[in-house]
Design a protein around this motif. Structure first.
Motif, PDB file in Angstrom:
ATOM      1  N   MET A 182       0.859  -1.176   0.000  1.00  0.00           N
ATOM      2  CA  MET A 182       0.000   0.000   0.000  1.00  0.00           C
ATOM      3  C   MET A 182       0.904   1.238   0.000  1.00  0.00           C
ATOM      4  SD  MET A 182      -2.833   1.249   2.837  1.00  0.00           S
ATOM      5  CE  MET A 182      -3.960  -0.078   2.555  1.00  0.00           C
ATOM      6  N   ALA A 183       0.524   2.262  -0.743  1.00  0.00           N
ATOM      7  CA  ALA A 183       1.288   3.499  -0.788  1.00  0.00           C
ATOM      8  C   ALA A 183       1.334   4.126   0.602  1.00  0.00           C
ATOM      9  CB  ALA A 183       0.659   4.445  -1.796  1.00  0.00           C
ATOM     10  N   GLU A 184       2.449   4.772   0.885  1.00  0.00           N
ATOM     11  CA  GLU A 184       2.670   5.347   2.219  1.00  0.00           C
ATOM     12  C   GLU A 184       1.584   6.344   2.625  1.00  0.00           C
ATOM     13  OE1 GLU A 184       4.692   5.972   5.845  1.00  0.00           O
ATOM     14  OE2 GLU A 184       4.750   4.363   4.374  1.00  0.00           O
ATOM     15  N   MET A 185       1.196   7.241   1.755  1.00  0.00           N
ATOM     16  CA  MET A 185       0.184   8.233   2.096  1.00  0.00           C
ATOM     17  C   MET A 185      -1.178   7.579   2.347  1.00  0.00           C
ATOM     18  SD  MET A 185       1.760  11.040   2.298  1.00  0.00           S
ATOM     19  CE  MET A 185       0.537  12.309   2.282  1.00  0.00           C
ATOM     20  N   LEU A 186      -1.522   6.569   1.565  1.00  0.00           N
ATOM     21  CA  LEU A 186      -2.789   5.865   1.785  1.00  0.00           C
ATOM     22  C   LEU A 186      -2.770   5.139   3.121  1.00  0.00           C
ATOM     23  CD1 LEU A 186      -3.577   4.402  -1.739  1.00  0.00           C
ATOM     24  CD2 LEU A 186      -4.709   6.298  -0.580  1.00  0.00           C
ATOM     25  N   ARG A 187      -1.633   4.536   3.464  1.00  0.00           N
ATOM     26  CA  ARG A 187      -1.513   3.846   4.745  1.00  0.00           C
ATOM     27  C   ARG A 187      -1.692   4.844   5.892  1.00  0.00           C
ATOM     28  NH1 ARG A 187       1.554   3.383   8.727  1.00  0.00           N
ATOM     29  NH2 ARG A 187       3.270   4.603   7.908  1.00  0.00           N
ATOM     30  N   LYS A 188      -1.034   5.983   5.806  1.00  0.00           N
ATOM     31  CA  LYS A 188      -1.156   7.007   6.854  1.00  0.00           C
ATOM     32  C   LYS A 188      -2.585   7.519   6.960  1.00  0.00           C
ATOM     33  CE  LYS A 188       3.544   8.714   7.093  1.00  0.00           C
ATOM     34  NZ  LYS A 188       4.413   9.890   7.060  1.00  0.00           N
ATOM     35  N   LEU A 189      -3.224   7.718   5.819  1.00  0.00           N
ATOM     36  CA  LEU A 189      -4.611   8.175   5.821  1.00  0.00           C
ATOM     37  C   LEU A 189      -5.515   7.140   6.479  1.00  0.00           C
ATOM     38  CD1 LEU A 189      -6.560  10.404   4.909  1.00  0.00           C
ATOM     39  CD2 LEU A 189      -6.786   9.206   2.741  1.00  0.00           C
ATOM     40  N   PHE A 190      -5.319   5.866   6.132  1.00  0.00           N
ATOM     41  CA  PHE A 190      -6.116   4.785   6.697  1.00  0.00           C
ATOM     42  C   PHE A 190      -5.928   4.684   8.210  1.00  0.00           C
ATOM     43  CE2 PHE A 190      -6.428   0.350   8.078  1.00  0.00           C
ATOM     44  CZ  PHE A 190      -7.755   0.103   7.771  1.00  0.00           C
ATOM     45  N   LYS A 191      -4.699   4.838   8.678  1.00  0.00           N
ATOM     46  CA  LYS A 191      -4.410   4.698  10.107  1.00  0.00           C
ATOM     47  C   LYS A 191      -4.698   5.962  10.909  1.00  0.00           C
ATOM     48  CE  LYS A 191      -1.091   1.007   9.823  1.00  0.00           C
ATOM     49  NZ  LYS A 191      -0.883   0.193  10.983  1.00  0.00           N
ATOM     50  N   GLY A 192      -5.176   7.001  10.236  1.00  0.00           N
ATOM     51  CA  GLY A 192      -5.504   8.233  10.955  1.00  0.00           C
ATOM     52  C   GLY A 192      -4.291   9.074  11.299  1.00  0.00           C
ATOM     53  N   GLU A 193      -3.181   8.833  10.638  1.00  0.00           N
ATOM     54  CA  GLU A 193      -1.960   9.580  10.926  1.00  0.00           C
ATOM     55  C   GLU A 193      -1.901  10.916  10.180  1.00  0.00           C
ATOM     56  OE1 GLU A 193       1.276   6.925  10.082  1.00  0.00           O
ATOM     57  OE2 GLU A 193       0.571   5.441  11.528  1.00  0.00           O
ATOM     58  N   LEU A 194      -2.784  11.098   9.226  1.00  0.00           N
ATOM     59  CA  LEU A 194      -2.865  12.368   8.503  1.00  0.00           C
ATOM     60  C   LEU A 194      -4.066  13.141   9.027  1.00  0.00           C
ATOM     61  CD1 LEU A 194      -2.176  11.313   4.799  1.00  0.00           C
ATOM     62  CD2 LEU A 194      -0.628  12.425   6.400  1.00  0.00           C
ATOM     63  N   ASP A 195      -3.814  14.333   9.514  1.00  0.00           N
ATOM     64  CA  ASP A 195      -4.886  15.174  10.040  1.00  0.00           C
ATOM     65  C   ASP A 195      -4.586  16.628   9.683  1.00  0.00           C
ATOM     66  OD1 ASP A 195      -6.975  16.322  11.398  1.00  0.00           O
ATOM     67  OD2 ASP A 195      -6.145  15.966  13.393  1.00  0.00           O
ATOM     68  N   PRO A 196      -4.896  17.022   8.452  1.00  0.00           N
ATOM     69  CA  PRO A 196      -4.583  18.385   8.034  1.00  0.00           C
ATOM     70  C   PRO A 196      -5.228  19.446   8.913  1.00  0.00           C
ATOM     71  CG  PRO A 196      -5.333  17.080   6.170  1.00  0.00           C
ATOM     72  CD  PRO A 196      -5.535  16.253   7.404  1.00  0.00           C
ATOM     73  N   ASP A 197      -6.431  19.207   9.398  1.00  0.00           N
ATOM     74  CA  ASP A 197      -7.106  20.201  10.219  1.00  0.00           C
ATOM     75  C   ASP A 197      -6.471  20.298  11.602  1.00  0.00           C
ATOM     76  OD1 ASP A 197      -9.208  22.163  10.460  1.00  0.00           O
ATOM     77  OD2 ASP A 197     -10.139  20.812  11.895  1.00  0.00           O
ATOM     78  N   GLY A 198      -5.877  19.214  12.072  1.00  0.00           N
ATOM     79  CA  GLY A 198      -5.252  19.222  13.388  1.00  0.00           C
ATOM     80  C   GLY A 198      -3.845  19.773  13.393  1.00  0.00           C
ATOM     81  N   ARG A 199      -3.303  20.025  12.229  1.00  0.00           N
ATOM     82  CA  ARG A 199      -1.934  20.522  12.103  1.00  0.00           C
ATOM     83  C   ARG A 199      -1.880  21.986  12.488  1.00  0.00           C
ATOM     84  NH1 ARG A 199       0.605  22.719   7.396  1.00  0.00           N
ATOM     85  NH2 ARG A 199       2.837  22.771   7.723  1.00  0.00           N
ATOM     86  N   LEU A 200      -1.003  22.328  13.410  1.00  0.00           N
ATOM     87  CA  LEU A 200      -0.832  23.709  13.838  1.00  0.00           C
ATOM     88  C   LEU A 200       0.068  24.415  12.832  1.00  0.00           C
ATOM     89  CD1 LEU A 200      -1.381  25.873  15.955  1.00  0.00           C
ATOM     90  CD2 LEU A 200       0.609  25.061  17.202  1.00  0.00           C
ATOM     91  N   VAL A 201      -0.502  25.328  12.083  1.00  0.00           N
ATOM     92  CA  VAL A 201       0.252  26.015  11.038  1.00  0.00           C
ATOM     93  C   VAL A 201       1.214  27.034  11.641  1.00  0.00           C
ATOM     94  CG1 VAL A 201       0.054  27.504   9.012  1.00  0.00           C
ATOM     95  CG2 VAL A 201      -1.604  25.671   9.387  1.00  0.00           C
ATOM     96  N   HIS A 202       0.793  27.700  12.667  1.00  0.00           N
ATOM     97  CA  HIS A 202       1.604  28.739  13.288  1.00  0.00           C
ATOM     98  C   HIS A 202       2.119  28.234  14.635  1.00  0.00           C
ATOM     99  CE1 HIS A 202       0.228  31.629  10.316  1.00  0.00           C
ATOM    100  NE2 HIS A 202      -0.976  31.129  10.479  1.00  0.00           N
TER     101      HIS A 202
END
Length: 99
Positions: free
Chosen positions: A1-21
């Motif tokens: 499985m592609a790395e980004m898809l794996r991270k998305l599936f496991k909940g490791e990607l959370d763009p809204d939770g990322r603190l930009v500042h």
């Protein structure tokens, strides 16, 4: 499985939770200066409120936060779809440059 898809599936990607500042990285940024001034102004304003006005202001703030959440979700969805459309177009094998 592609790395980004794996991270998305496991909940490791959370763009809204990322603190930009990140304050630790950029304490003097305009963003944090603005946040500090906003806090001071809010504290001064609330000091003049009656209890009823404080409750109304809290409701007002919550409605703003809720509206911002809806807006962020819509912008994320639009940006994601736009990115996918760009990716599909970039991969179009009928492109004249590939001939």
């Amino acid at each position: 499985m592609a790395e980004m898809l794996r991270k998305l599936f496991k909940g490791e990607l959370d763009p809204d939770g990322r603190l930009v500042h990140d304050r630790k990285e950029n304490e003097s940024s305009r963003y944090w200066e603005n946040i500090d001034e906003l806090g001071k102004a809010e504290k001064a304003l609330c000091a003049t409120f009656t209890e009823e006005q404080k409750e109304l202001f809290e409701k007002y703030q919550q409605l703003i936060y809720d509206s911002e959440d809806i807006d962020r979700e819509e912008r994320f969805s639009y940006g994601f779809r736009l990115g996918m459309l760009l990716a599909v177009e970039a991969c179009d094998i009928s492109d004249k440059y590939l001939e």
